[in-house]
Design a protein around this motif. Sequence first.
Motif, PDB file in Angstrom:
ATOM      1  N   GLY A 186       0.804  -1.209   0.000  1.00 55.21           N
ATOM      2  CA  GLY A 186       0.000   0.000   0.000  1.00 55.21           C
ATOM      3  C   GLY A 186       0.845   1.270   0.000  1.00 55.21           C
ATOM      4  O   GLY A 186       1.861   1.355   0.682  1.00 55.21           O
ATOM      5  N   GLY A 187       0.408   2.248  -0.788  1.00 51.81           N
ATOM      6  CA  GLY A 187       1.173   3.466  -0.986  1.00 51.81           C
ATOM      7  C   GLY A 187       1.908   3.465  -2.315  1.00 51.81           C
ATOM      8  O   GLY A 187       2.240   4.519  -2.850  1.00 51.81           O
ATOM      9  N   ALA A 188       2.159   2.251  -2.875  1.00 53.65           N
ATOM     10  CA  ALA A 188       2.807   2.140  -4.184  1.00 53.65           C
ATOM     11  C   ALA A 188       1.823   2.373  -5.320  1.00 53.65           C
ATOM     12  O   ALA A 188       2.236   2.589  -6.463  1.00 53.65           O
ATOM     13  CB  ALA A 188       3.451   0.767  -4.348  1.00 53.65           C
ATOM     14  N   SER A 189       0.523   2.329  -5.031  1.00 55.82           N
ATOM     15  CA  SER A 189      -0.497   2.519  -6.061  1.00 55.82           C
ATOM     16  C   SER A 189      -0.209   3.770  -6.884  1.00 55.82           C
ATOM     17  O   SER A 189       0.081   4.830  -6.334  1.00 55.82           O
ATOM     18  CB  SER A 189      -1.879   2.665  -5.426  1.00 55.82           C
ATOM     19  N   GLY A 190      -0.310   3.633  -8.207  1.00 54.63           N
ATOM     20  CA  GLY A 190      -0.087   4.768  -9.089  1.00 54.63           C
ATOM     21  C   GLY A 190       1.345   4.936  -9.533  1.00 54.63           C
ATOM     22  O   GLY A 190       1.631   5.741 -10.415  1.00 54.63           O
TER      23      GLY A 190
END
Length: 296
Positions: free
Chosen positions: A242-246
């Motif tokens: 999570g947080g790596a999205s995009g």
Amino acid sequence: MNRAGKRLITLAGALALCLVSVPAVQAAPSGTYWTPERMRAAAPLDIRTADASALRVTIPTGEPASVAPMAFPHGGGPWTGGGAVVTTAGRVFFTYQGRNASCSGNAVTSGNKSTVITAGHCVKLDGAYHTNVAFVPAYNNGNAPYGTWNARRTLATPQWDATEDINYDIGAIVVGQLNGQSLTDVVGSQGIAFNQPRAVDAYAFGYPAAAPYDGTRLIYCGGRTFNAFLSNGLGMTCDMTGGASGGPWFRSFSEATGTGTLISVNSYKINIIPTWMFGPYFGTDAQNLHNQAQAA
């Protein structure tokens, strides 16, 4: 994991289509909203997770045999190679359902020199566009060495805008100028391409902030892409969280210069295969989104 992260991706939802896009226009957050303390405390937005068992599909173990792996596949680790990606990639910060959260994004070549490509759920989720959206290139543990670039417009593909269809989980952020300068004049940009071959050697980047990562460093994966199982997108061996999205996926990436061509972004994972990451295929709808953003 938040409610959105737990929501199952259904075949009906994955195949839903819409023909029009309604971009969001938002007031830019104040220049002081994203303090180092707020950035450090921002919760990573969960990478969307698909429950494969609910779709009654068989998920093989290991990378598909039909895909030749790269000579040196890399499942996830800190990027120490330097180059352009260090400044074009960054963290995306925003307020979602009353909480401060984060994703990743990357500055791309654009007519307005102000366009960042990210995941659709990093600009809109659960029917509403996020607020206080900002891009921090080269983020480093609360520090913004190239400044905090506030969004003046956020957009998504028409399919994501209408039904949050995982096949089209692509978003764009148009940032305002900072100190009289445009984003890519300051940090550089990466090329972007559409309707590319589906099996390529690729590198993925992002700022995962859920364990075992903490959001303080740029992380990368490298491997051969393959066709996704629960969408029409692409897959890659990668353990980012999570947080790596995009975060960007590049083909023709040069480790020497840190440059490549953007062909997808980190989007979702399958709950029983945490070592795989999936991203949307950049087709005509992604191209239309890029054109719309760079004209804004």
